[in-house]
Design a protein around this motif. Sequence first.
Motif, PDB file in Angstrom:
ATOM      1  N   TYR A   1      -4.646 -27.481 -10.609  1.00 35.01           N
ATOM      2  CA  TYR A   1      -4.148 -26.573  -9.566  1.00 35.01           C
ATOM      3  C   TYR A   1      -5.187 -25.492  -9.328  1.00 35.01           C
ATOM      4  N   ILE A   2      -5.356 -25.128  -8.061  1.00 33.11           N
ATOM      5  CA  ILE A   2      -6.303 -24.079  -7.677  1.00 33.11           C
ATOM      6  C   ILE A   2      -5.520 -22.889  -7.167  1.00 33.11           C
ATOM      7  N   THR A   3      -5.890 -21.725  -7.641  1.00 36.60           N
ATOM      8  CA  THR A   3      -5.348 -20.496  -7.081  1.00 36.60           C
ATOM      9  C   THR A   3      -6.518 -19.657  -6.587  1.00 36.60           C
ATOM     10  N   PHE A   4      -6.367 -19.133  -5.395  1.00 35.52           N
ATOM     11  CA  PHE A   4      -7.406 -18.283  -4.813  1.00 35.52           C
ATOM     12  C   PHE A   4      -7.032 -16.831  -5.061  1.00 35.52           C
ATOM     13  N   LEU A   5      -7.995 -16.049  -5.468  1.00 39.83           N
ATOM     14  CA  LEU A   5      -7.773 -14.639  -5.764  1.00 39.83           C
ATOM     15  C   LEU A   5      -8.889 -13.843  -5.104  1.00 39.83           C
ATOM     16  N   ASP A   6      -8.524 -12.794  -4.397  1.00 41.31           N
ATOM     17  CA  ASP A   6      -9.551 -11.939  -3.819  1.00 41.31           C
ATOM     18  C   ASP A   6     -10.203 -11.104  -4.916  1.00 41.31           C
ATOM     19  N   SER A   7     -11.422 -10.705  -4.707  1.00 39.68           N
ATOM     20  CA  SER A   7     -12.188 -10.016  -5.740  1.00 39.68           C
ATOM     21  C   SER A   7     -11.681  -8.614  -6.050  1.00 39.68           C
ATOM     22  N   ASP A   8     -10.796  -8.076  -5.225  1.00 41.56           N
ATOM     23  CA  ASP A   8     -10.232  -6.757  -5.519  1.00 41.56           C
ATOM     24  C   ASP A   8      -8.813  -6.848  -6.072  1.00 41.56           C
ATOM     25  N   ASP A   9      -8.403  -8.046  -6.485  1.00 39.86           N
ATOM     26  CA  ASP A   9      -7.068  -8.256  -7.046  1.00 39.86           C
ATOM     27  C   ASP A   9      -7.145  -8.530  -8.541  1.00 39.86           C
ATOM     28  N   ILE A  10      -6.036  -8.269  -9.220  1.00 34.97           N
ATOM     29  CA  ILE A  10      -5.886  -8.673 -10.608  1.00 34.97           C
ATOM     30  C   ILE A  10      -4.537  -9.379 -10.727  1.00 34.97           C
ATOM     31  N   LEU A  11      -4.385 -10.178 -11.754  1.00 34.26           N
ATOM     32  CA  LEU A  11      -3.133 -10.876 -11.994  1.00 34.26           C
ATOM     33  C   LEU A  11      -2.379 -10.192 -13.138  1.00 34.26           C
ATOM     34  N   PHE A  12      -1.046 -10.288 -13.110  1.00 33.35           N
ATOM     35  CA  PHE A  12      -0.282  -9.873 -14.269  1.00 33.35           C
ATOM     36  C   PHE A  12      -0.688 -10.766 -15.433  1.00 33.35           C
ATOM     37  N   LYS A  13      -0.650 -10.228 -16.626  1.00 33.79           N
ATOM     38  CA  LYS A  13      -1.119 -10.944 -17.807  1.00 33.79           C
ATOM     39  C   LYS A  13      -0.426 -12.300 -17.991  1.00 33.79           C
ATOM     40  N   ASP A  14       0.830 -12.404 -17.570  1.00 31.49           N
ATOM     41  CA  ASP A  14       1.585 -13.639 -17.761  1.00 31.49           C
ATOM     42  C   ASP A  14       1.718 -14.485 -16.488  1.00 31.49           C
ATOM     43  N   ALA A  15       0.953 -14.188 -15.465  1.00 32.52           N
ATOM     44  CA  ALA A  15       1.084 -14.875 -14.171  1.00 32.52           C
ATOM     45  C   ALA A  15       0.887 -16.385 -14.281  1.00 32.52           C
ATOM     46  N   LEU A  16      -0.165 -16.816 -14.935  1.00 33.78           N
ATOM     47  CA  LEU A  16      -0.422 -18.258 -15.045  1.00 33.78           C
ATOM     48  C   LEU A  16       0.574 -18.931 -15.979  1.00 33.78           C
ATOM     49  N   GLU A  17       0.994 -18.229 -16.997  1.00 31.63           N
ATOM     50  CA  GLU A  17       1.985 -18.763 -17.924  1.00 31.63           C
ATOM     51  C   GLU A  17       3.291 -19.067 -17.185  1.00 31.63           C
ATOM     52  N   LYS A  18       3.730 -18.125 -16.354  1.00 31.47           N
ATOM     53  CA  LYS A  18       4.952 -18.325 -15.570  1.00 31.47           C
ATOM     54  C   LYS A  18       4.774 -19.441 -14.543  1.00 31.47           C
ATOM     55  N   ALA A  19       3.635 -19.470 -13.893  1.00 32.88           N
ATOM     56  CA  ALA A  19       3.376 -20.522 -12.901  1.00 32.88           C
ATOM     57  C   ALA A  19       3.376 -21.898 -13.561  1.00 32.88           C
ATOM     58  N   ALA A  20       2.756 -22.008 -14.722  1.00 33.03           N
ATOM     59  CA  ALA A  20       2.707 -23.286 -15.430  1.00 33.03           C
ATOM     60  C   ALA A  20       4.109 -23.748 -15.821  1.00 33.03           C
ATOM     61  N   ARG A  21       4.938 -22.812 -16.250  1.00 32.96           N
ATOM     62  CA  ARG A  21       6.318 -23.151 -16.617  1.00 32.96           C
ATOM     63  C   ARG A  21       7.080 -23.722 -15.419  1.00 32.96           C
ATOM     64  N   VAL A  22       6.937 -23.088 -14.276  1.00 32.82           N
ATOM     65  CA  VAL A  22       7.626 -23.557 -13.068  1.00 32.82           C
ATOM     66  C   VAL A  22       7.091 -24.919 -12.643  1.00 32.82           C
ATOM     67  N   ILE A  23       5.797 -25.078 -12.680  1.00 30.25           N
ATOM     68  CA  ILE A  23       5.192 -26.375 -12.320  1.00 30.25           C
ATOM     69  C   ILE A  23       5.711 -27.469 -13.237  1.00 30.25           C
ATOM     70  N   GLU A  24       5.695 -27.220 -14.528  1.00 27.28           N
ATOM     71  CA  GLU A  24       6.165 -28.229 -15.484  1.00 27.28           C
ATOM     72  C   GLU A  24       7.646 -28.539 -15.284  1.00 27.28           C
ATOM     73  N   GLN A  25       8.411 -27.539 -14.941  1.00 30.31           N
ATOM     74  CA  GLN A  25       9.850 -27.723 -14.740  1.00 30.31           C
ATOM     75  C   GLN A  25      10.144 -28.646 -13.554  1.00 30.31           C
ATOM     76  N   TYR A  26       9.334 -28.536 -12.501  1.00 30.02           N
ATOM     77  CA  TYR A  26       9.628 -29.278 -11.267  1.00 30.02           C
ATOM     78  C   TYR A  26       8.696 -30.460 -11.001  1.00 30.02           C
ATOM     79  N   ARG A  27       7.710 -30.624 -11.834  1.00 33.70           N
ATOM     80  CA  ARG A  27       6.768 -31.738 -11.641  1.00 33.70           C
ATOM     81  C   ARG A  27       7.461 -33.047 -11.981  1.00 33.70           C
ATOM     82  N   ARG A  28       7.256 -34.029 -11.166  1.00 34.61           N
ATOM     83  CA  ARG A  28       7.911 -35.334 -11.391  1.00 34.61           C
ATOM     84  C   ARG A  28       6.975 -36.297 -12.029  1.00 34.61           C
TER      85      ARG A  28
END
Length: 113
Positions: free
Chosen positions: A86-113
């Motif tokens: 999976y690709i996520t685009f981030l602008d150079s003046d942005d930061i992610l919450f520390k758990d952003a990818l962890e939460k995204a991965a959980r949702v992906i795994e939950q709904y991935r077939r």
Amino acid sequence: MNPTKPFFSIVIPTYNRASFLEENIPSLLQLSYDDYEIIVVDDGSTDSTEEVFKKIKHARLSYYKKENAERAAARNYGALRAKGDYITFLDSDDILFKDALEKAARVIEQYRR
């Protein structure tokens, strides 16, 4: 992290944003999820962007400098080099919450077939 195929690729196009990247990149290296790579595409910066990356050495981080062709071209350039599922685009003046990818991965795994 799987060195050949990370789950996420974070693609960051940048142009003359050295001061932002000094905060952006270290924050991304602190994410709680560890299966990702960071691809920074310097779209022809004329500031100290390249020097910022020479100071930051990390296995997750790839830096590419190309001739200026605007943000969309830089995103495409980075996407072509991305190894992640999976690709996520981030602008150079942005930061992610520390758990952003962890939460995204959980949702992906939950709904991935």
